[in-house]
Write an enzyme that holds these catalytic residues in place. Structure first.
Site, PDB file in Angstrom:
ATOM      1  N   SER A  16      43.736  44.185  29.294  1.00 53.36           N
ATOM      2  CA  SER A  16      42.580  45.188  29.122  1.00 53.36           C
ATOM      3  C   SER A  16      42.738  45.773  27.754  1.00 53.36           C
ATOM      4  O   SER A  16      43.713  46.524  27.373  1.00 53.36           O
ATOM      5  CB  SER A  16      42.597  46.420  30.043  1.00 53.36           C
ATOM      6  N   HIS A  41      39.631  41.612  29.504  1.00 55.92           N
ATOM      7  CA  HIS A  41      39.308  42.562  30.410  1.00 55.92           C
ATOM      8  C   HIS A  41      38.473  43.687  29.308  1.00 55.92           C
ATOM      9  O   HIS A  41      39.411  44.127  28.594  1.00 55.92           O
ATOM     10  CB  HIS A  41      40.200  43.129  31.528  1.00 55.92           C
ATOM     11  N   ASP A  43      36.636  47.291  29.281  1.00 52.60           N
ATOM     12  CA  ASP A  43      36.330  48.686  30.171  1.00 52.60           C
ATOM     13  C   ASP A  43      35.346  49.327  29.437  1.00 52.60           C
ATOM     14  O   ASP A  43      35.572  49.793  28.471  1.00 52.60           O
ATOM     15  CB  ASP A  43      37.737  49.226  30.290  1.00 52.60           C
ATOM     16  N   MET A  45      32.952  52.557  29.761  1.00 55.42           N
ATOM     17  CA  MET A  45      33.082  54.005  30.504  1.00 55.42           C
ATOM     18  C   MET A  45      32.133  54.913  29.799  1.00 55.42           C
ATOM     19  O   MET A  45      32.007  54.769  28.496  1.00 55.42           O
ATOM     20  CB  MET A  45      34.435  54.534  30.312  1.00 55.42           C
ATOM     21  N   HIS A  74      34.172  45.250  32.969  1.00 59.97           N
ATOM     22  CA  HIS A  74      34.133  46.218  34.030  1.00 59.97           C
ATOM     23  C   HIS A  74      33.210  47.459  33.759  1.00 59.97           C
ATOM     24  O   HIS A  74      33.686  48.231  32.723  1.00 59.97           O
ATOM     25  CB  HIS A  74      35.846  46.598  34.147  1.00 59.97           C
ATOM     26  N   MET A  76      32.188  50.840  34.005  1.00 56.67           N
ATOM     27  CA  MET A  76      32.531  52.215  34.852  1.00 56.67           C
ATOM     28  C   MET A  76      31.510  53.351  34.297  1.00 56.67           C
ATOM     29  O   MET A  76      31.546  53.935  33.697  1.00 56.67           O
ATOM     30  CB  MET A  76      33.998  52.639  34.620  1.00 56.67           C
ATOM     31  N   MET A 145      40.500  48.753  42.759  1.00 57.49           N
ATOM     32  CA  MET A 145      41.370  49.552  41.525  1.00 57.49           C
ATOM     33  C   MET A 145      42.620  50.208  42.239  1.00 57.49           C
ATOM     34  O   MET A 145      42.728  50.572  43.470  1.00 57.49           O
ATOM     35  CB  MET A 145      40.427  50.871  41.100  1.00 57.49           C
ATOM     36  N   GLY A 150      39.449  55.508  34.672  1.00 56.82           N
ATOM     37  CA  GLY A 150      38.990  56.130  33.546  1.00 56.82           C
ATOM     38  C   GLY A 150      40.042  56.246  32.507  1.00 56.82           C
ATOM     39  O   GLY A 150      39.576  56.412  31.320  1.00 56.82           O
ATOM     40  N   ASP A 181      43.393  46.259  39.268  1.00 55.52           N
ATOM     41  CA  ASP A 181      43.080  46.886  38.004  1.00 55.52           C
ATOM     42  C   ASP A 181      43.734  48.194  38.233  1.00 55.52           C
ATOM     43  O   ASP A 181      43.195  49.245  38.592  1.00 55.52           O
ATOM     44  CB  ASP A 181      41.557  46.956  37.616  1.00 55.52           C
TER      45      ASP A 181
END
Ligand code: 5RP
Ligand code: FE2
Length: 231
Positions: A16, A41, A43, A45, A74, A76, A145, A150, A181
């Protein structure tokens, strides 16, 4: 690069970039791939669905040329649907949305596939895996998860291991990846692989100790996770 046509059941390690140097993503990605990463990966957010902010489609598009393997995005964020096309156009191979992010996950997964990406469904630790059952035929990947989403560097939630096992039974012989993850390292990786996972996201456990000027620790960290799975 899209996912291979034939389903790959081997365990894949997906660093990540949340734990990479944010001022140096291109070089970090090239370094971690050279050191043995299978997927990358990413992320995303929004400061609303999760209490942290990262980046959006322009950054994803900017790093795409530096990724020669699978780009695993991913999300979020909530809502998800208005942004799916932008992330697909930015070059995501897999787009994963959270079940908890909206009321119409079935539609979200269809929309991801309609854009030509593989569809991932993520579940928070508080969501029972049974909730994914009606959606599995629309999924190429389910992301469980093992931390509350977060932040990187959190502690692995051990009660999720039983959920991995349940999910693998629910999936049966369907070609769906189970991705884990959060908090994956050499002590937790064998637990989830034994339970049926085949994609391991690892941020802090891969990037710790290294840098673009000293990338060898990335390789050592990846090999330590792989070695923990032997035997
Ligand atoms: O989605 C995430 C956090 O919400 C990250 O992918 C995850 O936390 C990876 O970081 P680490 O391996 O350090 O736990
Ligand atoms: Fe993630």
């Amino acid at each position: 690069m899209p996912l291979p046509e034939t389903f790959d059941r081997n365990v894949k390690i997906a660093p990540s970039i949340l734990s990479a140097d944010f001022a140096n993503f291109g070089a970090e990605i090239r370094a971690v791939e050279a050191q043995g990463a299978d997927w990358i990966h990413v992320d995303v957010m929004d400061g609303h669905f999760v209490p942290n902010l990262t980046f959006g489609p322009p950054l994803v598009k900017a790093i795409r040329p530096h990724i020669s393997t699978v780009m695993d995005v991913h999300l979020m964020i909530a809502p998800v649907d208005p942004y799916i096309e932008a992330f697909a156009e930015a070059g995501a191979d897999i787009i994963t949305a959270h079940l908890e992010a909206g009321a119409h996950t079935h539609r979200t997964l269809q929309a991801i596939r309609a854009c030509g990406a593989k569809a991932g469904l993520a579940l928070n630790p508080g969501t029972p895996v049974e909730a994914a059952a009606p959606l599995l035929d629309l999924c190429d990947l389910v992301c469980l998860m093992t931390v509350n989403p977060g932040f990187g560097g959190q502690k692995f939630i051990h009660s999720q291991v039983a959920q991995v096992k349940k999910l693998r039974e629910m999936i049966g012989d369907r070609e769906i990846h189970i991705e884990i993850d959060g908090g994956v390292d050499p002590s937790t990786a064998p637990l989830v692989v034994e339970a049926g996972a085949d994609v391991l996201v690892a941020g802090s456990a891969v990037f710790r100790g290294g840098s673009v000027d000293n990338p060898a620790p990335y390789g050592e960290n990846i090999r330590a996770i792989r070695a923990s799975l032997e035997g």
